[in-house]
Structures are given as structure tokens and as C-alpha cells.
Design an enzyme around this catalytic site. Structure first.
Site, PDB file in Angstrom:
ATOM      1  N   HIS A   8       0.801  -1.229  -0.009  1.00 42.16           N
ATOM      2  CA  HIS A   8       0.047  -0.102   0.021  1.00 42.16           C
ATOM      3  C   HIS A   8       1.043   1.216  -0.060  1.00 42.16           C
ATOM      4  CE1 HIS A   8       1.200   0.873   4.101  1.00 42.16           C
ATOM      5  NE2 HIS A   8       0.958  -0.446   4.289  1.00 42.16           N
ATOM      6  N   GLY A   9       0.364   2.306  -0.306  1.00 37.34           N
ATOM      7  CA  GLY A   9       0.839   3.671  -0.236  1.00 37.34           C
ATOM      8  C   GLY A   9       1.219   4.209   1.094  1.00 37.34           C
ATOM      9  N   TRP A  13       2.015   7.491   9.581  1.00 34.65           N
ATOM     10  CA  TRP A  13       2.383   6.476  10.553  1.00 34.65           C
ATOM     11  C   TRP A  13       3.656   5.923   9.895  1.00 34.65           C
ATOM     12  CZ3 TRP A  13      -0.328   3.007  14.618  1.00 34.65           C
ATOM     13  CH2 TRP A  13      -0.866   3.991  15.398  1.00 34.65           C
ATOM     14  N   ASN A  14       3.622   5.558   8.804  1.00 34.89           N
ATOM     15  CA  ASN A  14       4.954   5.133   7.958  1.00 34.89           C
ATOM     16  C   ASN A  14       6.076   6.182   8.038  1.00 34.89           C
ATOM     17  OD1 ASN A  14       3.175   3.475   5.228  1.00 34.89           O
ATOM     18  ND2 ASN A  14       3.989   2.351   6.947  1.00 34.89           N
ATOM     19  N   GLN A  20       2.489   0.027  12.390  1.00 35.52           N
ATOM     20  CA  GLN A  20       0.881   0.198  12.033  1.00 35.52           C
ATOM     21  C   GLN A  20       0.377  -1.276  12.501  1.00 35.52           C
ATOM     22  OE1 GLN A  20       0.397   3.257   8.597  1.00 35.52           O
ATOM     23  NE2 GLN A  20       1.523   1.492   8.072  1.00 35.52           N
ATOM     24  N   GLY A  21       0.877  -2.305  12.108  1.00 37.31           N
ATOM     25  CA  GLY A  21       0.271  -3.731  12.294  1.00 37.31           C
ATOM     26  C   GLY A  21      -1.241  -3.610  11.499  1.00 37.31           C
ATOM     27  N   ARG A  60      -5.872   1.350   4.239  1.00 37.32           N
ATOM     28  CA  ARG A  60      -4.746   1.828   3.439  1.00 37.32           C
ATOM     29  C   ARG A  60      -4.513   1.208   2.177  1.00 37.32           C
ATOM     30  NH1 ARG A  60      -2.706  -0.071   8.331  1.00 37.32           N
ATOM     31  NH2 ARG A  60      -1.342  -1.606   8.337  1.00 37.32           N
ATOM     32  N   GLU A  85      -2.015  -7.076   7.402  1.00 39.59           N
ATOM     33  CA  GLU A  85      -0.742  -7.064   8.028  1.00 39.59           C
ATOM     34  C   GLU A  85      -0.674  -7.869   9.185  1.00 39.59           C
ATOM     35  OE1 GLU A  85       2.144  -6.977   7.916  1.00 39.59           O
ATOM     36  OE2 GLU A  85       2.999  -4.764   7.670  1.00 39.59           O
TER      37      GLU A  85
END
Length: 199
Positions: A8-9, A13-14, A20-21, A60, A85
Site C-alpha cells: 500500500h501507499g 505513521w509510515n 501500524q500492524g 490503506r 498485515e
């Protein structure tokens, strides 16, 4: 049969390094722009033609899939829970500094409620087996997550694929008999192209 595996983009948080989990964190504007750039690339590459998109159920991944499916004018199928995830338990929402402050540099070795690598590999392989049987005459785009994709590549190729999986990276696997042959790995060259996607 080809399967295009996409992370995903970008999310907020990234950007700051929070894990994120399974927390449902949306794309940010940069993440949406990344998705449009990959869609632009997929539209212009004559070598590959894609039939539909499947995503994880997290927003996301779903929004990334929506952007790509709309641009390619192909169906977006219902999410598949096996693509979600890795669950990181107590570690979700924390930055690297916060994780190390709480548990030290070897936090990954501790029991903090994380899903095991074996469990992630099992569900990722189950998904690949099913789509390989169910959609053997199709080329499928799959939008998932860095942790899951890394474990899938470990399960399929042992330690040959160890790069960090980039946001909006594209990996293409081809089904041959009982094996998945890798044609492209973790490619993000579309993000280096400064041209903007034209709506």
C-alpha cells in the site's frame, strides 16, 4: 498466470516510523500520489495486462486498490482477510525509539502479542494457493502490507529476498506448475518518475 504484489501507499505513521500492524491507518496525500503513479505505470506497460484487484481489508490497502482499479478500469474484488498485515500486539503505534526504550533493541525476540512469522506465512501461502487454483487464467493485482509480503517472499524463496518492501513497490510472480517464479522484485521506479499522473 501473473500476480502483481503491491505494498500500500504511504501513511502518516509510515512517515514517522510507527508500526501500524493491524491498526487501520489511512493513506496520506503522498500515499495517494504514489498509487496514482503506479497506476500510470501499469497503464503504459504493454507487457502486462491486469484483470482485477484484491486487497486486504485495511483502509490503506483498500484505497490504494481503489485508485489503481479505477485508473485501469478493472474490477476491485472484496477484501481478503488473509492479506491483512501482521498483528504486532503491544508494539503497534510505537516508533523505533519508543520500542527500544521500553524493551531494548531485541524487542522482536520478546513475547509482546505479535503474530508469529509462521502464522503469517501460512495465511499468505493459503491465499496464493487459492488464487492460483481459482484464477489460473487471470492476471491479478494484490494490495497488501510490508510485513505480510516479506513473510510470503521468505516462505517462497527462503533468504533470497531480504530487501525492505517499499511503499507502492511492485513484485510480479508467474505461476508455473506448482511454483511461483519471480519476474520482478520490490520495484519502485515509478516513484522516481517526476511526471504527475493525469486524471
Amino acid at each position: 498466470m501473473l500476480v502483481g504484489l503491491i505494498r500500500h501507499g504511504l501513511t502518516d505513521w509510515n512517515k514517522i516510523g510507527r508500526i501500524q500492524g493491524q491498526s487501520d491507518i489511512p493513506l496520506n496525500e503522498e500515499g495517494r500520489s504514489q498509487a496514482r503513479k503506479l497506476a500510470d505505470r501499469l497503464l503504459t506497460e504493454q507487457e502486462y495486462q491486469w484483470d482485477f484487484v484484491i486487497t486486504s481489508g485495511l483502509s490503506r490497502a483498500q484505497e490504494t486498490g481503489e485508485i489503481i482499479a479505477k485508473a485501469l478500469n478493472i474490477p476491485l474484488y472484496d477484501p481478503d482477510s488473509r492479506l491483512i498485515e501482521k498483528a504486532f500486539g503491544q508494539v503497534e503505534g510505537l516508533t523505533a525509539q519508543e520500542r527500544e526504550t521500553l524493551w531494548g533493541v531485541d524487542w522482536r525476540q520478546l513475547e509482546l502479542g505479535q503474530e508469529s512469522d509462521e502464522a503469517i506465512q501460512e495465511r499468505a501461502l493459503s491465499f496464493m494457493k487459492e488464487i492460483g487454483e481459482k484464477y489460473s487464467d487471470n492476471n491479478v493485482l494484490v494490495i497488501s502490507h510490508g510485513g505480510l509480503l516479506a513473510q510470503l517472499f521468505t516462505a517462497l524463496y527462503q533468504n533470497k529476498c531480504t530487501e525492505r518492501i517499499g511503499n507502492l513497490s511492485l513484485t510480479i510472480l508467474e505461476k508455473n506448475d506448482h511454483n511461483w517464479d519471480m519476474r520482478l522484485y520490490n520495484c519502485t521506479r515509478h516513484l522516481e518518475d517526476k511526471r504527475d499522473f493525469i486524471e
